[in-house]
Design an enzyme around this catalytic site. Structure first.
Site, short mmCIF file in Angstrom:
data_model
loop_
_atom_site.label_atom_id
_atom_site.label_comp_id
_atom_site.label_asym_id
_atom_site.label_seq_id
_atom_site.Cartn_x
_atom_site.Cartn_y
_atom_site.Cartn_z
N HIS A 1 6.83 5.99 1.39
CA HIS A 1 7.62 4.82 1.03
C HIS A 1 8.61 5.16 -0.09
CE1 HIS A 1 3.96 2.74 2.72
NE2 HIS A 1 4.93 2.11 3.36
N ALA B 1 0.85 -1.20 0.00
CA ALA B 1 0.00 0.00 0.00
C ALA B 1 0.89 1.24 0.00
CB ALA B 1 -0.96 -0.02 1.18
N SER C 1 0.47 7.81 5.66
CA SER C 1 0.31 6.47 6.22
C SER C 1 -0.65 5.70 5.33
CB SER C 1 -0.27 6.56 7.64
OG SER C 1 -0.68 5.28 8.10
#
Length: 283
Positions: A41, A36, A190
Site C-alpha cells: 500500500h 490493514a 497482502s
C-alpha cells in the site's frame, strides 16, 4: 515530522476537505484501500505522490464485495497503525466512512460489470465480487473526484474491471496500475497473509515460483495447457487447492492458446488452510 493527515468520515466533511486541497487547482490522486496497510500500500501512496500534488487515501472495508461465507467480520482492521503509516508518507487526506455513510438506508443502486469482469477467473469463484467492487469504487470516484487513481497490479482482474468502468462511464479518472510488491521469497504482499500459519507461509512462495516457471516455458514455445497443467501439479503438491491457474490476454483477460495471441498475463488463485491467495505476473 510530517503533519497528521486530515480525516473525513462524512460526505460534507470530505467535500470541505477536498475543496481546500483544490484551492490552488492542485491535482489529486486517490488510493482506495480497505486498510490493514502494508508496504504494498505504501508503494501505491508513493506512486500517487509522483502523479499528483495531493494524495487522498480511502480506508473502507466494503461489505458488498464479501460473500456471506467470506471474511468480512474478521478482515484485519488496524486503524492506528494505518494512520501512522499514512502520516509518515505525508498523505493529505484520509477518507474513512462507515457502512451507513456509504450505504445509507434505502440504498438501491448498483453498477453492473461486463467485459473483463466475466471471463471465468475471480468472477467464477466469487460471482458477487465485481459488482460490489465496481459500485464502491464508482462511489469513491464520484465522492473524491480525483484526477488519477492508483491500484495495485496484484488484483489484476480488478484493475482491468475498474479501468474499463472508469472509461465506459466517463468518470474523468485516469486509473493507473502499480507493480506488485513482494516479500524477499516472492510472496505478493497482502493483508490476508497474516492468516497464514508458519507452515503455510513457508509453502506460499510456490505460487510465484510456478508462475515464473510457466512464463519461462511459454516463452520457450511450450503449449499453454501443458505449461498450466505442470504448474497446477506443482502448486497442489505444496498443499494448495487451486481455484485457477491461467495464462490470459493481458488486456481483455480472454483465454489464449499460445504466446502469439498477444501480451499475456499469468493469473493464479489458490487456497491453503483457510487462506485464499491471488497473484499474477506478465509473460
Amino acid at each position: 515530522m510530517p503533519s497528521r493527515p486530515m480525516i473525513a468520515r462524512t460526505t460534507p466533511a470530505l467535500r470541505r476537505a477536498l475543496d481546500g486541497l483544490r484551492a490552488r487547482k492542485a491535482t489529486i490522486a486517490l488510493v482506495p484501500t480497505m486498510g490493514a496497510l502494508h508496504d504494498g500500500h505504501v508503494s501505491l501512496v508513493r506512486e500517487a505522490k509522483r502523479r499528483a500534488r495531493k494524495v487522498v487515501v480511502s480506508i473502507f472495508v466494503n461489505p458488498t464485495q464479501f460473500a456471506p461465507s467470506e471474511d468480512f467480520g474478521s478482515y484485519p482492521r488496524t486503524w492506528k497503525a494505518d494512520l501512522a503509516r499514512l502520516a509518515a508518507e505525508g498523505v493529505d487526506l484520509i477518507w474513512n466512512p462507515d457502512v451507513k455513510t456509504m450505504y445509507p438506508d434505502g440504498f438501491a443502486s448498483r453498477i453492473i460489470t461486463d467485459g473483463p469482469a466475466i471471463v471465468g477467473l475471480e468472477d467464477h469463484f466469487r460471482p458477487h465480487f465485481f459488482g460490489g467492487v465496481a459500485t464502491v469504487v464508482g462511489k469513491l470516484f464520484t465522492q473524491c473526484r480525483p484526477d488519477v487513481a492508483i491500484f495495485g497490479e496484484k488484483d489484476f482482474q480488478q484493475l482491468r474491471v475498474v479501468t474499463r468502468m472508469a472509461a465506459d462511464l466517463d468518470l474523468g479518472v485516469k486509473v493507473i496500475g502499480s507493480k506488485t510488491v513482494r516479500e524477499r521469497d516472492g510472496l505478493a504482499m497482502s493483508s490476508r497473509n497474516v492468516y497464514l500459519s508458519a507452515e503455510e507461509r513457508r509453502a506460499a512462495p510456490v505460487l510465484f515460483r510456478a508462475m515464473k516457471e510457466t512464463a519461462h516455458r511459454l516463452r520457450a514455445g511450450e503449449e499453454v495447457r501443458t505449461a498450466q497443467a505442470a504448474a497446477i501439479e506443482t502448486i497442489a503438491a505444496a498443499g494448495f487447492a487451486v481455484d485457477y491457474f491461467d495464462a490470459r490476454h493481458a488486456e481483455t483477460l480472454m483465454p489464449v492458446s499460445s504466446i502469439k495471441d498477444g501480451p499475456l498475463r499469468i493469473l493464479v488463485a489458490a487456497r491453503i488452510g483457510t487462506t485464499r491467495l491471488i497473484d499474477n505476473i506478465a509473460v
